[in-house]
Design an enzyme around this catalytic site. Structure first.
Site, mmCIF file in Angstrom:
data_model
loop_
_atom_site.group_PDB
_atom_site.id
_atom_site.type_symbol
_atom_site.label_atom_id
_atom_site.label_comp_id
_atom_site.label_asym_id
_atom_site.label_seq_id
_atom_site.Cartn_x
_atom_site.Cartn_y
_atom_site.Cartn_z
ATOM 1 C CG HIS A 15 -5.716 -1.948 -1.763
ATOM 2 N ND1 HIS A 15 -4.964 -2.916 -1.125
ATOM 3 C CD2 HIS A 15 -5.438 -0.806 -1.847
ATOM 4 C CE1 HIS A 15 -4.028 -1.793 -0.827
ATOM 5 N NE2 HIS A 15 -4.630 -0.326 -0.670
ATOM 6 C CD GLU A 16 -6.808 1.881 -4.210
ATOM 7 O OE1 GLU A 16 -7.019 2.273 -3.273
ATOM 8 O OE2 GLU A 16 -5.850 1.840 -4.838
ATOM 9 C CB CYS B 286 -1.566 -0.205 0.981
ATOM 10 S SG CYS B 286 -2.065 1.100 1.136
ATOM 11 C CG HIS C 92 -7.297 2.882 1.169
ATOM 12 N ND1 HIS C 92 -7.145 2.973 2.150
ATOM 13 C CD2 HIS C 92 -6.602 2.121 -0.068
ATOM 14 C CE1 HIS C 92 -5.338 2.083 2.090
ATOM 15 N NE2 HIS C 92 -5.550 1.843 0.973
#
Ligand code: UDB
Ligand code: ZN
Length: 184
Positions: A153-154, A110, A157
């Protein structure tokens, strides 16, 4: 221009916040932020610019990583067919996903994490996603492979989730049920 100095690192509270929905039409500032995020990814994949500005080669960047707690992220990567995928997604959602899972055999990293965290990060192998673009136009698309992994993954976030939250702490490289490794 965004550089690594603009990217907040683990421990910063914004990375653990749930980001807020973006309202349309965008403000000029939101539009500029979105463009800067995509430009960061492009610059970071440009050998000369990456070296000049010390950029880690990124394929995705979420707004909270630059301390903007809004539901938007940029992706800039090549898919399995060699096609360039680039967009900034606003208010992104996973509409549906495969039962089959996947994971990067080398684990994930990351841009907000300056250390190696070992272990498989379970992801959906295929997802159907919905999001709005900068002009408020709805998009729906199917993603698999690296684009699917990056999207998840985003999206994590934006919900305050870090990739290592999903690693099995007892057995980081243990069998991931119903999953096949992603081999680029
Ligand atoms: C990345 N890049 O950009 F499998 F061609 C990572 C970094 C942190 C290592 C720079 C990456 O994984 N590139 C990659 C992976 C492949 C094949 C390939 C290039 N991110 C973005 C990020 O931190 N966004 O918040 C982390 C990635 C982990 C899984 C996908 C995104
Ligand atoms: Zn990340």
């Amino acid at each position: 221009m965004l550089t690594m100095d603009n990217i907040i690192k683990e421990g910063h509270p914004t990375l653990r916040e749930k980001a807020s929905e973006v309202k349309f039409p965008l403000t000029d500032e939101e539009r500029q932020t979105a463009e800067a995020m995509l430009t960061f990814l492009k610059n970071s994949q440009d050998e000369e610019l990456a070296e000049k500005y010390n950029l880690r080669s990124g394929i995705g960047l979420a707004a909270n990583q630059i301390n903007v707690a809004k539901r938007m992220f940029a992706l800039y990567l090549t898919d399995d067919k060699g096609e360039q995928l680039e967009f900034v997604a606003f208010n992104p959602k996973i509409a549906s996903h495969s039962v089959e899972g996947t994971y990067l055999p080398g684990g994930e990293g990351c841009l907000s994490v300056d250390r190696d965290v070992q272990g498989y990060v379970p992801r959906h192998a295929r997802i159907t996603v919905k999001f709005m673009d900068m002009d408020g136009v709805d998009h729906k698309m199917r993603l698999k492979g690296l684009p699917a992994i990056a999207f998840q993954h985003e999206l994590d976030h934006l919900n305050g989730v870090m990739f290592y939250d999903r690693i099995n702490k007892e057995d980081p490289f243990g069998d991931v049920p119903d999953a096949t490794p992603y081999e680029g």
